[in-house]
Design a protein around this motif. Sequence first.
Motif, short mmCIF file in Angstrom:
data_model
loop_
_atom_site.label_atom_id
_atom_site.label_comp_id
_atom_site.label_asym_id
_atom_site.label_seq_id
_atom_site.Cartn_x
_atom_site.Cartn_y
_atom_site.Cartn_z
N GLN A 79 9.45 -3.90 0.72
CA GLN A 79 8.26 -4.62 1.20
C GLN A 79 7.99 -5.85 0.35
OE1 GLN A 79 5.09 -3.16 3.09
NE2 GLN A 79 6.62 -2.29 4.44
N MET A 110 0.34 4.16 0.76
CA MET A 110 0.20 5.02 1.93
C MET A 110 0.95 4.44 3.13
SD MET A 110 -1.15 7.85 1.94
CE MET A 110 -2.51 8.84 2.46
N LYS A 111 1.22 3.17 3.08
CA LYS A 111 1.89 2.57 4.22
C LYS A 111 3.40 2.52 4.02
CE LYS A 111 -2.20 0.22 5.62
NZ LYS A 111 -2.94 -0.98 5.86
N LEU A 112 3.87 3.25 3.06
CA LEU A 112 5.30 3.33 2.82
C LEU A 112 5.77 4.72 3.17
CD1 LEU A 112 5.25 1.80 -0.73
CD2 LEU A 112 5.81 0.62 1.37
N THR A 113 7.01 4.80 3.57
CA THR A 113 7.51 6.12 3.90
C THR A 113 7.99 6.84 2.66
OG1 THR A 113 9.58 5.06 4.40
CG2 THR A 113 8.14 5.54 6.23
N GLU A 114 8.43 6.13 1.69
CA GLU A 114 8.77 6.76 0.42
C GLU A 114 8.69 5.69 -0.67
OE1 GLU A 114 12.19 7.17 -1.25
OE2 GLU A 114 12.82 5.26 -0.41
N ASN A 135 0.85 -1.18 0.00
CA ASN A 135 0.00 0.00 0.00
C ASN A 135 0.89 1.23 0.00
OD1 ASN A 135 -1.65 2.17 0.74
ND2 ASN A 135 -3.09 0.78 1.74
N LEU A 160 0.83 7.26 -5.02
CA LEU A 160 1.89 7.66 -4.10
C LEU A 160 3.23 7.06 -4.48
CD1 LEU A 160 -0.14 7.58 -0.88
CD2 LEU A 160 1.08 9.52 -1.79
N GLN A 183 10.58 2.31 -1.01
CA GLN A 183 10.40 1.28 0.02
C GLN A 183 9.53 0.13 -0.48
OE1 GLN A 183 11.58 0.79 3.09
NE2 GLN A 183 12.96 2.54 2.89
#
Lengths: 407, 812
Positions: B534, B523-527, B521, B576, B530
Amino acid sequence: MSSRKSKSNNVIHAEYLSQVQRILQVQYKHLIELLKRTAIYGESNSVLIIGPRGSGKTMLINHALKELMEVEEVSENVLQVHLNGLLQINDKIALKEITRQLNLENVVGDKVFGSFAENLSFLLEALKKGDRSSSCPVIFILDEFDLFTHHKNQTLLYNLFDISQSAQTPLAVIGLTCRLDILELLEKRVKSRFSHRQIHLMNSFGFPQYLKIFKEQLSLPAEFPDKLFSEKWNENVQCLMEDRSVREVLQKHFNVSKNLRSLHMLLMLALNRVTASHPFMTAADLMEANQLCSMDSKANIVHGLSVLEICLIIAMKHLNDIYEEEPFNFQMVYNEFQKFVQRKAHSVYNFEKPVVMKAAFFYAQQLPACLQEMDAGQFPPQMATCIHLQVLKWRGGIILIQIFLTS
Amino acid sequence: MACYSTRLRTRQTYSWVGKPFLNPKLHYHSYKEMSVKIEGGLTEIHIQVGQFVLIEGDDDENPYVAKLVELFEDDSEPHSKKRARVQWFIRFCEVPVSKRHLLGRKPAAQEIFWYDYPACNSNINAETIIGRVQVVALGPDEVIPMDLKNEETLFVKLSWNEKTFRPLSSELFAEFDKLRECSPRCQKPVGAKTKAVRSPSWTRAEHDIKRIESRHSTSKSRPTPSHPATPRAKKRLELSALKTPQKTGEIHSSCARNDKKASPDCQRILRTRVPALNTMEIIEERTLKPIYRGWPSSVVPSVILTPKNIKKREAEEPEAQDETTSTSHRIRRKSSFLTLNRIRQQLRFLGNSISNQEEDEFLPAAEISDSSSEEEETSTPPLRGRTSSRVSRDPSSSMKSSLQTPSKTPKKTPKPHTPRHATPQIRSRNLAAQEPASVLEEARLRLHVSAVPESLPCREQEFQNIYNFVESKLLDHTGGCMYISGVPGTGKTATVHEVIRCLQQAAKANDVPPFQYIEVNGMKLTEPHQVYVQILQKLTGQKATANHAAELLAKRFLTQRSSQETTVLLVDELDLLWTQKQDVMYNLFDWPTHKEARLVVLTIANTMDLPERIMMNRVSSRLGLTRMSFQPYTHSQLQQILISRLKNIKAFEDDAIQLVARKVAALSGDARRCLDICRRATEICEFSCRKPDSPGLVTIAHLLQAVDEMFSSSYITAIKNSSVLEQSFLRAILAEFRRSGLEEATFQQVYSQHVALCRMEGLPYPTMSETMAVCSNLGSCHLLLVEPSRNDLLLRVRLNVSQDDVLYALKE
């Protein structure tokens, strides 16, 4: 007697709590029901508490949490995470703080605060592990919620709301904010995940209720040890409330702001005048306190100016009247000043140009509120500093100038 | 487990029993028996080689468990030291916290694991031995007896090698068996024997088992003769206390010589197992035959001794698997070796350069050289960590001998500092969550967005499309991309999840080939980068930096591999993942185009024209044209969703449901909103009718109140409730706007209007400071948009609300 005084101050705090509870009865009930459902049934929720500053948002949530924690079956079962937008200025710091407050860092030893990405996936995994019935509910309290919306991508908010909308660890996300347009700050997918529950605190009381609050805050409670004094004090408070001048003061205060915190400030100032020799508060105390509260800061500044500086201000004001808010330079001010001196030669000493320059410059530096935008580029060669004077329409200032001119 | 007080140790004397014999190779004296005498007491415990002992450790409650392999005297020390060599067992509490989930079940209280980890120091000071203990080996599907009165019996079911839990291999069973046979009365030196058993032969067999486990699903269908290496023996051994010699795989009767307490229990257990054991002997005769053909190794003799007590069908199935897997394994080897070794070398190369942290994830050089038999070993146990931690903890490490590193206290406590492997969890609640009591509460539970409905109404068409797409790719063994768009709350992610769930069921039923499902997801990544990390982690469990992970993934997807499952990747919140170079998106869409990748990428985003708007041509071209758009729900669909959720519950009036469906459909068509409103309405209903007997039905009035709460603008109430001066300031702003004809004014201008207004209304003269406070108050609520207050008089002020709203609110 001083100990008594501090005691009565404490009493005010305690009273204030119950006061909030009573004034905000509906909102309070809504919030406590919601928290209980999270704590007892494991239902995830999200809610925003919106209200202007000093309307009792933090008080409301603190009070609700306190009551919640008094329930036996809940107190053991609930984890709390308190975040503040002014402290946790980005998601990375916020995540660290959450990990710390959830006591998860000891699960993983010293290296928990690795990279941001690790931290995020760590926390998400932790929260994802749980389910409705078996995990301990977590209550997230986000103070200054609007500042969290400025974080990059609103990652934290998205994830918190997403968890609260999925069958993971039960979460109650409670945001406190004073911005009325808070929902417009949320990104659309974040907004969709927010449950749209809002609790508005609006200070929706009138003046009679304000007076009642005033009375209740000052009155000593029945359990006060010195009964005699307490009776006398309460009588005095009742008298104060009926006093016309006191009502005027309070009405004026109420007009400016309905904020209970500012009322509290006013009463504290008045109470500070109570001493052993002066055991009861009088109307004069309150009026004086009000004067202190509503002092005009700019008039105060003008009070301390020298004769030359006052003259310069008057000169600038003339210019301002003549040229209708156009900027003017130092030479123009100086000429105006010269004219003034020639007219009133007997009362004002004629200063040298450099001295006047220095005064004007000094003045500009000290009063950035009144004088702005010194154009440094033009300053040294022609001594023609471009000074933009704003209209000086403060009341105290004008009175002072008039006094000066008449004397 | 009883508490073994280690304080007693000071009063214990250790002495050898019997004559020493010289070990020809190593030049030291070994013994078969040792006696521990507790001073002051009359008890004397004899401990013999081959028995299971408790060893003093960090934790008094749970001393370490080990099997005594050898007892010997260390002559290299000036005053000779009694040493012992042991084979460790590990308790569940000693398994690192991060690995505990690998077990997949709750461990029994007295369960221990065979510690299959050669790097662990097995040489200890004999004087750390506290006493004997009884250890019983169990087959893979035997149940650990829970109600044993004898607390001193421990059970072994699985072995643990720092990476996985595995069933005990047959060799280990054989070893248990043999130990019992040549138990002390036979007077044979067991040390040498066990050492022989510990030779690589059984480690190798273990690897086979591991492979068998992992390839379980693929080999199910082939009916072939059994493979000999792993007869799944199941039996119970009482080793520590048994003295009676046993002949073959007959029923083992036991009698504990010393431990009287334990013997009745043991016998009871054994008696229950008798019939099974008998029947199994016949099977065993037949199934063991291929052994000689298959693996002519040291395994053989021990296997013969192994009795089987499983039922016939059960016994044959794993064996069938064994055969198939071992053959497929051989086939696989050739092809996969090359790539594997290449990857390994790459890993080693990168691993050295990258960081400490990654080092123990990848193979050190030593492992690579002899890794031919263990292909799936992609990582090595964290050697360094374990040994170092032991040495540092060991108080006796100072007295090092030349032969052995003395470590009195074995080490096996979980290391707390392993954040990468930690499985964090919010602690569970002490009190169970209450179940809903009333109809309204039940309804509320079902209306919560998190409640997963059995079916997704109104998305049948979309479901079918996505299902067909993924299924066809799976069947064709190809890859592909799909782009799914739709406004929030239209069920995109839920539908894809449903599709995957159905496909996984189908895969179980063998209708479609098995596949691996990964979800990320944005949104669940910092950039954006990443995402590689994951994916790699979910695919292989490895951890790497973003760049390295990208390389590994590219290698994985772009190189030819045989017999590999399709991977289905769901990328949520695709927008994103946008970067300046768009390399993340490019890679994600490029991999499926390669034939070998077998990657199906499903992407989800909110905007329909995302490919056209933000993607470069080369990216959007790779994304392809398989697009799907989720339309916002119409009111009838929302109604249907609500009705399906509230099936069999009469909590809402029908009109009320229709009303909320129409309201939401008109606003956004967001199903989440719809559910939230209904949930709030049940609360309002509950709140308003507090009568205990009437359950209450949510009416239109309740729903309208809920809708009002959620959607009504708060500006007007805020203005109505603001103080007198605030209201007059707003009026002043309106007056100033009207005067200047602009939508913006400076504070100075508004102030003059404000003063005039106050004079008109008979209010006291407002000072500048007061007015400024009022202005910033309104600004903090964002009723006004103001500049930072250092601009003072020149502060520009704008309204954040429409003028009409302000006028309406200010009208009394």
